[in-house]
Design a protein around this motif. Structure first.
Motif, PDB file in Angstrom:
ATOM      1  N   SER A 303       0.824  -1.210   0.000  1.00 20.03           N
ATOM      2  CA  SER A 303       0.000   0.000   0.000  1.00 20.03           C
ATOM      3  C   SER A 303       0.851   1.250   0.000  1.00 20.03           C
ATOM      4  CB  SER A 303      -0.891   0.018   1.240  1.00 20.03           C
ATOM      5  OG  SER A 303      -1.784  -1.054   1.197  1.00 20.03           O
ATOM      6  N   HIS A 329      -7.010   3.634   3.776  1.00 20.68           N
ATOM      7  CA  HIS A 329      -6.062   2.613   4.218  1.00 20.68           C
ATOM      8  C   HIS A 329      -5.874   2.644   5.728  1.00 20.68           C
ATOM      9  CE1 HIS A 329      -1.908   1.177   5.100  1.00 20.68           C
ATOM     10  NE2 HIS A 329      -2.337   0.151   4.397  1.00 20.68           N
ATOM     11  N   LYS A 333      -6.770  -0.884   7.401  1.00 18.05           N
ATOM     12  CA  LYS A 333      -5.608  -1.655   7.845  1.00 18.05           C
ATOM     13  C   LYS A 333      -5.499  -1.666   9.365  1.00 18.05           C
ATOM     14  CE  LYS A 333      -3.438  -3.450   5.188  1.00 18.05           C
ATOM     15  NZ  LYS A 333      -2.281  -2.994   4.434  1.00 18.05           N
ATOM     16  N   MET A 376     -11.031  -2.699   1.890  1.00 17.01           N
ATOM     17  CA  MET A 376      -9.721  -3.006   1.331  1.00 17.01           C
ATOM     18  C   MET A 376      -9.863  -3.539  -0.092  1.00 17.01           C
ATOM     19  SD  MET A 376      -6.838  -5.516   2.914  1.00 17.01           S
ATOM     20  CE  MET A 376      -5.163  -5.482   2.334  1.00 17.01           C
TER      21      MET A 376
END
Lengths: 774, 141, 120
Positions: A303, A329, A333, A376
């Motif tokens: 990423s 993100h 994440k 995601m």
């Protein structure tokens, strides 16, 4: 803003105390501060999105070095992530670390890290930014090495510190160059200097130094290896530092400096190549991991590569995509890491092969993972979807090499879809397994993961909020007004939508066929040993060996060889310089200058030389002492003849005392003996003779040059009027330079104590105190 | 190692050397001399005394521990810098009185500083000399 | 005289270093003392020599008329001489104690303190 940073540092010091007295509530209490900062930031949002909020605290007399803070769109986005995720992580850590020894230290370090990271993104001065940058490296080092009793942890922490610390050094050099060329340390003012910076001859060195700093911090190839290693840290640390915040620092720096330095072909080439290689490598490596955390770490590397690619591309669409992805993100994440931690906590394992059907046992975690995984994978209604749409749009409208860029990004995104399925379907779906030591997780362990997961959905459903936040950040990166238009659901079929669909389809296919893929994936293992991590290992292991060999050669414990090395090196360097630079030769007027030598002076010189010869040839101690005395008295007479009576008197007194000292220890000293073989004597004679000749030559050359001594004139003129003394030497010693003299007599006192101790204190014997009584 | 000549000579020379040391200190500001040389001279006097008689007797003649001399000397030198500080000037700025005393001359912080240097030098030198001599005596025992 | 003293200083340095390269402990001290002399003279000479004109302000005058010896290096050397004495005394005591402890005056035999591999 300074208050926010300082408050976090202060609370960091208080955290261990709180942890000792309220071990149950400490996580929640510590989370209050970042939550407060989060609310405060939201309050400031209107100002930040408009003109920006600026604070300036000059702390150093150096011009340009000030603690300047600026809250604009980009720093607001980063600071919201840092404080928001920070609050969740501390809340989560309260349950995760409960009952563990020294948990207070973890809160302290997490808070200290948060303060440094906030400082990093708020700082608007290169020097201040650098200080916070290094503070994040240090706190990261301490957190990775949390289980310091384990060799593996210490090694991983040290590896991360060496890589990011080395990058930090390069970054400092880059900052200094930027400051020198741009003429300012204030980042906001640098944008106006973009032309000057980019036309400068050191533009490329600046870029490369910046690359070293940003790539090492953000785990870009070839420095990516430290991030998976850092997964030895407790999960809250991995979720916070090594996915949501610290590893974004390099990306943030590129974004921050892109108005001043970006937009050139060098910039694009350097960062797009680095980013794409990292994206694909990270994605590839994430597919073959069995450990949940390592898989997520490689996915994070990937990423980060994506973000660097977008910033390297630098178009308006690319910066918009970067801002959107940065936000999405951090949410998905962080949530996935916390889910991984919760599963680890509940089942005692992180091995993907041993986990199946957990949905029944951990329904809330499954919900959190599901939301994060969908984001995601980039499915509609979630924040990740918009980001992916923009990424493809940026690639399709990038100008050149469209299809290659699009294909590479597609490949990278497919890996994300696979990882998303690993973290959801593979773990939670299917028939459940039974675990021996299963226990249901505490509320924070799933709630903290559910919040960012749900936020991903909320941001997808509220496109205006997302567009405002990301648009403001994109404006700071792009350096010109940017407006993002987002929709909850795609209105029409676009190429980007088709690419998204293709990504998801390919990802699902790849996930289903993952067993057939394994031989392919293992193939990469062969190369890994020769990769950058292997090189790093060899470097780290080789360095002590090299140092040991050099030390053994130079420092063998024999005083003689030390002297030999020093004299030899000195002669070599001097001789080399002399030979290369063509140093001055012997002055021409030597004979003329020698002719002013008077007869009594000649006798004196001969006496000194004779005394010297006698010192060297002495066979007995007595001869040695007397000969040394001759040389010393000769020196004293030189002082008398050339206007230094004070020196002469001091020298005479010292000679007298020296003889008394020698007499006192005479019978306790070894005799004068010859031990060296003839060859050594010859070698030493040549070497020292050469050294002496060089000294003589240097004196001859120096004294041939004209000397202007303003000090001499000043002291001579100031001695009487200012110092009320006629003896200039004494006035210098006790008045003008009295503080030096004070230092010298202090040293003398210390030397006396050392000698006394050496003589009187012996192992196994008590000090004879009475001897030196009053 | 006591010789009668050394003992007698020392008895005569010892006070002379101490007076000369004081003389060097006092005139040091205007003519060759000063605390360093004065201190070495006084130390030589005591070292000679120790050689001629014994360390114990030399210590008795000194009346103070050599370490205490170092301490007092450093204190003198340090304290001489304080008046300047209180007068609003930098540390160790010299201050002078206008009254002239017989023999000593004008009183000043500089003289105090130089006296401190002398005491430190005497203390250091005698610490070394006495310690060496005593170590020697002890081993002979 | 500067030329002659330049040779003397060179010889003092050469002899001092040579003595420090010997294995005998006493020669080491002699080498240190010689290096002390050499350095003091070096500072003295490179600031130029002036015959018999010490830096003393004449009675009643405000300054000194040229030529006179430079007082600055003299102040440096004066303290250097005294510190050098301290060093010499320290070295003497050190050698005396080392000789007593190892009962050997060959410096090559006194290496253990610097070599961790020998300190078992």
């Amino acid at each position: 803003m300074l208050n926010a940073v300082l408050a976090a540092f202060v609370l960091a010091f208080a955290a261990p105390l709180v942890a000792r007295h309220m071990p149950r509530q400490v996580g929640t209490i510590a989370a209050l501060l970042p939550a407060g900062i989060f609310v405060w930031l939201l309050n400031q949002a209107e100002m930040a999105l408009g003109p920006g909020v600026v604070e300036r605290w000059p702390w150093s007399p150096l011009p340009g070095v000030a603690l300047t803070f600026r809250l604009d769109g980009l720093s607001l986005l980063m600071a919201l992530i840092i404080s928001g995720v920070g609050a969740l992580i501390l809340f989560y850590a309260g349950a995760y670390m409960h009952g563990q020894a020294q948990a207070g230290r973890l809160y302290a370090l997490l808070l200290a890290f948060m303060a440094s990271m906030l400082g990093l993104v708020l700082a608007d001065n290169l020097i201040a930014l650098f200080v916070f940058w290094e503070l994040t490296s240090i706190t990261s080092f301490l957190l990775i090495g949390w289980h310091f009793q384990e060799e593996r942890s210490r090694a991983a922490a040290l590896q991360a510190l060496i890589v990011t610390g080395g990058g930090g050094l390069a970054l400092l050099a880059g900052f200094v160059l930027i400051g020198l060329v741009g003429g300012t340390w204030e980042i906001a003012e640098l944008s106006a200097q973009a032309g000057t910076l980019q036309d400068s001859v050191v533009y490329l060195p600046i870029l490369l130094l910046l690359w070293l700093g940003a790539a090492s911090k953000s785990a870009q190839f070839p420095f990516h290896f430290w991030l998976p290693g850092a997964m030895v840290a407790p999960t809250p640390v991995s979720a916070y530092l090594h996915s949501a915040t610290m590893v974004k620092a390099g990306v943030y720096l590129l974004a921050r400096l892109s108005p001043a330095l970006g937009g050139t072909s060098e910039w694009s080439l350097l960062f797009m190549v680095t980013g794409l290689v990292t994206l694909l490598l990270g994605g590839w490596l994430s597919l073959k991991q069995n450990d949940m955390k390592r898989m997520l770490a490689y996915s994070t590397v990937s990423s980060l590569g994506l973000l660097v690619t977008l910033l390297g591309l630098g178009t308006k669409l690319a910066t918009e995509a970067a801002a959107l992805y940065l936000l999405a993100h951090a949410l998905f994440k962080g949530a996935l890491f916390m889910v991984a931690g919760a599963i680890d906590h509940a089942t005692g394992t992180r091995d993907l092969r041993r986990l199946r059907g957990l949905a029944g046992a951990l329904p809330t975690s499954a919900l959190a993972a599901g939301l994060a995984g969908l984001s995601m994978a980039g499915l509609p209604l979630l924040a990740g979807f918009a980001a992916k749409e923009f990424i493809y749009e940026a690639a399709l409208f990038s100008g050149g090499g469209v299809w290659i860029l699009t294909l590479l990004l597609l490949a990278g995104n497919v890996a994300f879809v696979v990882v998303a399925q690993q973290m959801t379907l593979r773990i939670f779906a299917g028939a459940s397994l039974s675990f021996e030591s299963f226990h249901a997780p505490a509320i924070p362990l799933w709630l903290a993961a559910l919040v960012p997961g749900a936020l991903g959905l909320a941001l997808g459903l509220l496109p205006d909020v997302t567009a405002t936040l990301a648009g403001a950040a994109a404006r700071a990166i792009y350096g010109a007004p940017v407006t993002i238009h987002l929709f909850v659901l795609p209105g029409s079929v676009t190429p980007m939508l088709l690419l998204s669909a293709l990504t998801i389809a390919a990802g699902i296919l790849l996930y289903r066929r993952r067993v057939q893929l394994e031989p392919w994936l293992n193939w990469l293992d062969q190369g890994a040993r020769l990769g950058p991590e292997g090189a790093f290992q060899r470097l780290v292991e080789g360095l002590p060996h090299f140092a040991a060999r050099v030390t053994a050669l130079q420092q063998n414990g024999r005083l003689r060889s030390y002297v030999l090395w020093i004299v030899g090196t000195w002669l070599l360097l001097l001789g080399l310089t002399w030979a290369l630079r063509g140093g001055p030769g012997l002055p021409a007027n030597l004979l003329v200058r020698l002719s002013d030598l008077r007869f009594h002076e000649l006798i004196l010189v001969l006496v000194i030389l004779a005394g010297l010869a006698s010192v060297m040839l002495a066979n007995t101690l007595m001869t040695l002492i007397v000969s040394l005395g001759v040389v010393g008295i000769g020196t004293a007479i030189v002082f008398i003849l050339f206007g230094a009576p004070d020196l002469a008197m001091t020298q005479f007194s010292i000679e007298t005392l020296g003889v008394i000292l020698f007499v006192l220890v005479l019978y306790r000293l070894p005799g004068v003996v010859r031990l060296s073989p003839r060859r050594t004597v010859l070698r030493d004679s040549i070497l020292t003779g050469l050294a002496g000749a060089v000294i003589t030559l240097m004196i001859l050359i120096i004294t041939d040059l004209p000397l202007v001594s303003p000090l001499k004139t000043w002291f001579a003129g100031a001695s009487e009027p200012l110092g009320h003394g006629h003896n200039v030497v004494n006035v210098i010693l006790v008045d003008f330079r009295a503080i030096d003299t004070l230092g010298e007599i202090t040293v003398l006192g210390i030397a006396a104590i050392g000698i006394f101790a050496l003589l009187k204190l012996r192992p196994g014997r008590k000090v004879a105190e009475g001897k030196d009584g009053p | 190692m006591t010789s009668i000549i050394l003992v007698v000579a020392t008895r005569l020379i010892f006070p002379l050397m101490l007076m000369f040391s004081l003389f060097l200190l006092l005139r040091g500001h205007d003519a060759p001399g000063g605390g360093f040389v004065g201190g070495l001279m006084a130390a030589s006097a005591f070292a000679l005394f120790a050689l001629a008689t014994s360390v114990t007797r030399a210590r008795d003649a000194l009346r103070r521990s050599t370490f205490r001399l170092i301490g007092i000397g450093l204190l003198f030198a340090f304290v001489s810098g304080l008046p300047g500080l209180f007068a609003g000037s930098p540390f160790l700025r010299a201050l002078w009185t206008s009254t002239e005393l017989p023999v000593i001359g004008k009183l000043s912080s500089v003289l105090l500083f130089d006296t401190g240097v002398l005491l430190v030098v005497v203390g250091v030198t005698l610490t070394i000399v006495f310690a060496m001599a005593e170590a020697d005596e002890e081993e002979e025992e | 005289m500067e030329v002659a003293l330049a040779i003397v200083i060179g010889a003092l340095y050469a002899a001092g270093l040579y003595m420090m390269l010997r294995r005998s402990m006493v020669k080491l001290i002699a080498g240190l003392v010689l290096l002390g002399y050499a350095s003091n003279l070096l500072i003295f000479v490179v600031s130029r020599l002036t015959r018999a004109r010490p830096p003393l302000v004449p009675e009643g005058a405000q300054g000194i008329a040229e030529p006179f010896a430079d007082p600055v290096p003299q102040a440096l050397i004066l303290t250097a001489i005294v510190i050098g004495f301290g060093l010499q005394a320290f070295a003497l005591v050190l050698v005396r104690r080392a000789y007593q402890a190892v009962n050997n005056d060959d410096l090559d035999q006194v290496t253990a303190s610097d070599r961790p591999d020998l300190q078992q």
